[in-house]
Design a protein around this motif. Sequence first.
Motif, PDB file in Angstrom:
ATOM      1  N   ILE A   1       0.935  -1.284   0.042  1.00  0.00           N
ATOM      2  CA  ILE A   1       0.045   0.039   0.074  1.00  0.00           C
ATOM      3  C   ILE A   1       0.990   1.237   0.121  1.00  0.00           C
ATOM      4  CG2 ILE A   1      -1.844   1.431   1.269  1.00  0.00           C
ATOM      5  CD1 ILE A   1      -2.608  -1.433   2.318  1.00  0.00           C
ATOM      6  N   ALA A   2       1.911   1.223   0.804  1.00  0.00           N
ATOM      7  CA  ALA A   2       2.759   2.453   1.204  1.00  0.00           C
ATOM      8  C   ALA A   2       3.432   2.534  -0.687  1.00  0.00           C
ATOM      9  CB  ALA A   2       3.848   2.259   2.055  1.00  0.00           C
ATOM     10  N   ASN A   3       3.777   1.298  -1.153  1.00  0.00           N
ATOM     11  CA  ASN A   3       4.397   1.570  -2.479  1.00  0.00           C
ATOM     12  C   ASN A   3       3.600   1.987  -3.524  1.00  0.00           C
ATOM     13  OD1 ASN A   3       7.061   0.763  -1.598  1.00  0.00           O
ATOM     14  ND2 ASN A   3       6.695  -1.523  -2.141  1.00  0.00           N
ATOM     15  N   MET A   4       2.490   1.729  -3.512  1.00  0.00           N
ATOM     16  CA  MET A   4       1.550   2.087  -4.468  1.00  0.00           C
ATOM     17  C   MET A   4       0.789   3.909  -4.187  1.00  0.00           C
ATOM     18  SD  MET A   4      -0.129   1.368  -7.237  1.00  0.00           S
ATOM     19  CE  MET A   4      -0.859   2.583  -8.125  1.00  0.00           C
ATOM     20  N   LEU A   5       0.413   3.875  -2.793  1.00  0.00           N
ATOM     21  CA  LEU A   5      -0.172   5.190  -2.677  1.00  0.00           C
ATOM     22  C   LEU A   5       0.369   6.046  -1.799  1.00  0.00           C
ATOM     23  CD1 LEU A   5      -3.849   3.711  -1.992  1.00  0.00           C
ATOM     24  CD2 LEU A   5      -3.100   4.586  -4.119  1.00  0.00           C
ATOM     25  N   GLY A   6       1.396   5.617  -1.158  1.00  0.00           N
ATOM     26  CA  GLY A   6       2.237   6.378  -0.141  1.00  0.00           C
ATOM     27  C   GLY A   6       1.954   6.101   1.153  1.00  0.00           C
ATOM     28  N   MET A   7       2.841   6.229   2.020  1.00  0.00           N
ATOM     29  CA  MET A   7       2.514   6.002   3.490  1.00  0.00           C
ATOM     30  C   MET A   7       1.461   6.826   4.176  1.00  0.00           C
ATOM     31  SD  MET A   7       3.201   3.655   5.604  1.00  0.00           S
ATOM     32  CE  MET A   7       2.546   3.649   7.473  1.00  0.00           C
TER      33      MET A   7
ATOM     34  N   GLY B   1     -12.955  -2.174  12.943  1.00  0.00           N
ATOM     35  CA  GLY B   1     -13.535  -1.530  11.673  1.00  0.00           C
ATOM     36  C   GLY B   1     -13.139  -2.620  10.576  1.00  0.00           C
ATOM     37  N   ASN B   2     -13.596  -2.349   9.435  1.00  0.00           N
ATOM     38  CA  ASN B   2     -13.386  -3.412   8.457  1.00  0.00           C
ATOM     39  C   ASN B   2     -12.400  -2.794   7.392  1.00  0.00           C
ATOM     40  OD1 ASN B   2     -14.268  -6.115   7.687  1.00  0.00           O
ATOM     41  ND2 ASN B   2     -16.225  -5.145   7.920  1.00  0.00           N
ATOM     42  N   PHE B   3     -11.239  -3.633   6.920  1.00  0.00           N
ATOM     43  CA  PHE B   3     -10.305  -3.300   5.980  1.00  0.00           C
ATOM     44  C   PHE B   3     -10.787  -3.381   4.694  1.00  0.00           C
ATOM     45  CE2 PHE B   3      -6.667  -2.605   3.476  1.00  0.00           C
ATOM     46  CZ  PHE B   3      -5.958  -1.360   3.822  1.00  0.00           C
ATOM     47  N   SER B   4     -10.815  -2.381   3.613  1.00  0.00           N
ATOM     48  CA  SER B   4     -10.981  -2.782   2.180  1.00  0.00           C
ATOM     49  C   SER B   4     -10.249  -1.774   1.345  1.00  0.00           C
ATOM     50  CB  SER B   4     -12.622  -2.693   2.103  1.00  0.00           C
ATOM     51  OG  SER B   4     -12.814  -1.509   1.310  1.00  0.00           O
ATOM     52  N   TYR B   5      -9.644  -2.486   0.537  1.00  0.00           N
ATOM     53  CA  TYR B   5      -8.785  -1.848  -0.600  1.00  0.00           C
ATOM     54  C   TYR B   5      -9.667  -0.801  -1.182  1.00  0.00           C
ATOM     55  CZ  TYR B   5      -4.914  -4.978   0.022  1.00  0.00           C
ATOM     56  OH  TYR B   5      -3.854  -5.670   0.557  1.00  0.00           O
TER      57      TYR B   5
ATOM     58  N   VAL C   1      -5.302   7.990  -8.894  1.00  0.00           N
ATOM     59  CA  VAL C   1      -5.021   6.497  -9.427  1.00  0.00           C
ATOM     60  C   VAL C   1      -6.603   6.053  -9.886  1.00  0.00           C
ATOM     61  CG1 VAL C   1      -3.223   6.265  -7.662  1.00  0.00           C
ATOM     62  CG2 VAL C   1      -5.648   5.471  -7.106  1.00  0.00           C
ATOM     63  N   GLU C   2      -6.211   4.981 -10.736  1.00  0.00           N
ATOM     64  CA  GLU C   2      -7.227   4.325 -11.402  1.00  0.00           C
ATOM     65  C   GLU C   2      -7.512   3.292 -10.249  1.00  0.00           C
ATOM     66  OE1 GLU C   2     -10.085   3.153 -13.177  1.00  0.00           O
ATOM     67  OE2 GLU C   2      -9.267   5.015 -14.106  1.00  0.00           O
ATOM     68  N   LYS C   3      -8.643   3.285  -9.816  1.00  0.00           N
ATOM     69  CA  LYS C   3      -9.127   2.292  -8.677  1.00  0.00           C
ATOM     70  C   LYS C   3      -8.850   1.045  -8.932  1.00  0.00           C
ATOM     71  CE  LYS C   3     -13.118   2.034  -5.994  1.00  0.00           C
ATOM     72  NZ  LYS C   3     -13.967   2.809  -5.569  1.00  0.00           N
ATOM     73  N   VAL C   4      -9.302   0.342  -9.880  1.00  0.00           N
ATOM     74  CA  VAL C   4      -9.317  -1.134 -10.130  1.00  0.00           C
ATOM     75  C   VAL C   4      -7.870  -1.488 -10.203  1.00  0.00           C
ATOM     76  CG1 VAL C   4      -9.935  -2.928 -11.634  1.00  0.00           C
ATOM     77  CG2 VAL C   4     -11.648  -1.150 -11.051  1.00  0.00           C
ATOM     78  N   GLU C   5      -7.295  -0.734 -11.054  1.00  0.00           N
ATOM     79  CA  GLU C   5      -5.774  -0.799 -11.584  1.00  0.00           C
ATOM     80  C   GLU C   5      -4.932  -1.013 -10.178  1.00  0.00           C
ATOM     81  OE1 GLU C   5      -3.666   1.663 -14.368  1.00  0.00           O
ATOM     82  OE2 GLU C   5      -1.895   0.737 -13.685  1.00  0.00           O
ATOM     83  N   ALA C   6      -5.110   0.331  -9.214  1.00  0.00           N
ATOM     84  CA  ALA C   6      -4.370   0.324  -8.152  1.00  0.00           C
ATOM     85  C   ALA C   6      -4.619  -0.768  -7.194  1.00  0.00           C
ATOM     86  CB  ALA C   6      -4.700   1.534  -7.509  1.00  0.00           C
ATOM     87  N   ILE C   7      -5.820  -1.203  -7.001  1.00  0.00           N
ATOM     88  CA  ILE C   7      -5.951  -2.450  -6.169  1.00  0.00           C
ATOM     89  C   ILE C   7      -5.380  -3.711  -6.652  1.00  0.00           C
ATOM     90  CG2 ILE C   7      -7.869  -3.943  -5.120  1.00  0.00           C
ATOM     91  CD1 ILE C   7      -9.759  -1.312  -5.215  1.00  0.00           C
ATOM     92  N   GLU C   8      -5.470  -3.869  -8.051  1.00  0.00           N
ATOM     93  CA  GLU C   8      -5.021  -5.103  -8.663  1.00  0.00           C
ATOM     94  C   GLU C   8      -3.345  -4.971  -8.497  1.00  0.00           C
ATOM     95  OE1 GLU C   8      -6.989  -5.761 -12.560  1.00  0.00           O
ATOM     96  OE2 GLU C   8      -4.751  -5.964 -12.740  1.00  0.00           O
TER      97      GLU C   8
ATOM     98  N   LEU D   1       6.217  -7.581 -11.785  1.00  0.00           N
ATOM     99  CA  LEU D   1       6.932  -6.800 -11.007  1.00  0.00           C
ATOM    100  C   LEU D   1       6.002  -5.734 -10.256  1.00  0.00           C
ATOM    101  CD1 LEU D   1       9.834  -7.069 -13.211  1.00  0.00           C
ATOM    102  CD2 LEU D   1       9.651  -8.021 -11.269  1.00  0.00           C
ATOM    103  N   ARG D   2       6.049  -5.547  -9.096  1.00  0.00           N
ATOM    104  CA  ARG D   2       5.424  -4.391  -8.448  1.00  0.00           C
ATOM    105  C   ARG D   2       4.081  -4.191  -8.982  1.00  0.00           C
ATOM    106  NH1 ARG D   2       8.230  -1.073  -4.783  1.00  0.00           N
ATOM    107  NH2 ARG D   2       9.823  -2.247  -3.956  1.00  0.00           N
ATOM    108  N   GLY D   3       3.435  -5.430  -9.287  1.00  0.00           N
ATOM    109  CA  GLY D   3       2.140  -5.448  -9.704  1.00  0.00           C
ATOM    110  C   GLY D   3       1.969  -5.270 -11.176  1.00  0.00           C
TER     111      GLY D   3
END
Length: 660
Positions: free
Chosen positions: A308-314, A331-335, A506-513, A624-626
Amino acid sequence: MPAKPKFYLTTPIYYTNGLPHIGHTYTTVVADVIRRYKRMRGYEVVMTTGTDEHGVNVERAAKKAGVPEAEFVAKMADAWRGLWDELGLSAEEFVRTTDLRHVRTVQWLFKLFRENGYVYKGHYTGQYCIYDNAFVNDAKPGDNCPDCGRPTETLTEENYFFKLSAFQQPLLDFYKKNPDFIQPESRKNEIVSFVEGGLKDLSITRTTLRWGIPVPGEEPHVFYVWFDALTAYLSAVGGPDYEKRGMWPADLHLVGKDIVRFHAVYWPAFLMAAMLPIPKQVWAHGWFLMDASKMSKSKGNVVLPRPIANMLGMDALRYFLLREVVFGQDGNFSYDALATRYNSDLANGLGNLASRTAAMIEKSFAGKIPKAGKLEPQDEALARETQTAIGDVLDYFEKMNFARALESLWAVIAAADKYLTTEKPWSLGDSEDDTQRKATILATIAELLRIVTVLAHPVLPDSTVKIWTLLGQPGPVSAVELDGLRWGHLKTGVPLGKPQTLFPRVEKVEAIERIESMANEELNPTVAPTPAPAVTPAASGATAATAPAVTEKIGIEDFAKIEMRVGQIKTAERIVGADKLLKLTVDIGTEIRQICAGIAQYYEPETLIGRKVAVVTNLAPRKLRGVESNGMIIAASVGPEGRPVLASFPEDVEIGARLK
Ligand code: MSP
């Protein structure tokens, strides 16, 4: 100058038979936020975290890994510490329960118990949960552990007992005198009823366990893991010499709801027995759940912080953890929720407000924040709203209600957006009146942004530094005193800093993937083939200099298995969240392939377009890195740091030609 007041806070020390997931990260993030916040309120702060390294689980895990316990825990402690460093969460003190300073403190505390008459030798038979390292009170053979649901084992052993029963009344008196000791209120009520129900003496040594701190002169007794672990909070700040460091007692122990009893009953009783000062507060937070159940590797539902930190930042992860769930509740965690909040609150909210304000100031006032002119009622209203928010946010921080603090702060951002939409500074002309009005609007927004930046700093330490620099404000933002924060202190006339990338949408679907794929790589590192050392992607960190020399010879038929062709790079771009990788599209004659290469630190993407390179074309695709990589670019690995130098062709060669 009077000395600063001190504030000592701790996270639990984490078990070394596993690695950190988002639940552990949550506690550590909260501790870090409080640490930064308290510093901005003028405190000298020490934060302790660490690793809980003894017990039967570690013994078993080390055995399974085929290494001695000491070696096993050293590696695990490095992994925990390394991750906290990487995520910007390093504490002042990282205490390991195998540290000598800690061993001494545990043995010293036990000596005090003995001297004060609070321990005696006895036998104990009971049902023991090896997963939680605890005897299960009132359980019968065959019962499962009520906490984790796994089978208990019957154990009889000679133990030293701690006279916990002697502390029932002193504890109840203590809770009464210190009504804020256990937070939130609901946990306090649970603990008070538990203690009112009567306290049995507690066995604090074991003879069935080998991997623990020895009881001096009483071998084979070793200390019970919870007595050992809790003491770490004291060992970290001086142990027997705690008075010299001046940090004890702890002002705040942050814990998960599952371990409140250890912190709010056993720990103060131990300290009372040793006649040592008792911590000020134990704050129990809830759990982050995945599909309504607690995360665990065995259930396969753990969420890891690094991807998560790599993709969106800490900063994005910190913001989400604090904003999404009221501190104290589950609470629930959801990407999905994470990516939605990222785009709406950070990219479109704070990030967008900061960059468009800077762009307007750049355009209309040559990059210097203008002075406000005559104020209109709507300017004053926005100033008042922001000023009120300062008080609210600080109040919520004090009450550990981070979700409400951020909600109030983001309401100010929303008010700023609305103000800009109605005032439309971009539609004003160049007349003197219009320029004056524009100056007032932009100065008002810049001041609001300055205040939001200061208040958000404990939660968003990286991006607020960028916004502060962008606004050209003096000193580091972390040095601004929250107690003196008010509307009207904006430094105008100073040049803006360089524009900064804050929170790219970010493009949500791609970021989650991509997050999920990185997490998968991290959890199952053997799934992906390791790249050959001299070949990109160099992101693996392997270099020719460190690679073992190739000794085994292969036949031509083995070499023939590798298909290499001349390819021409068509496009090249950086990958958000992966500083070392470039995403390339490469024409290999028969098709255009997407290939990732670990060369981003050495090659500017635009210099690569049109270049002919050697490509391994029959490698199985991998992520590599998704990001999907279908082939590999060949590079020499030069120098001790393994700088990649792309293999190229001095003569013109046809695209797609095979290398033999
Ligand atoms: N070693 C003991 C603590 C000793 S402190 C003197 C321990 N370690 S732990 O690694 O299992 O857990 C540490 C903390 O992480 C606990 O506070 C626990 O509540 C927290 N979390 C573990 N999973 C969690 C979630 N899914 N969500 C939030 N926090 C959770 O217990």
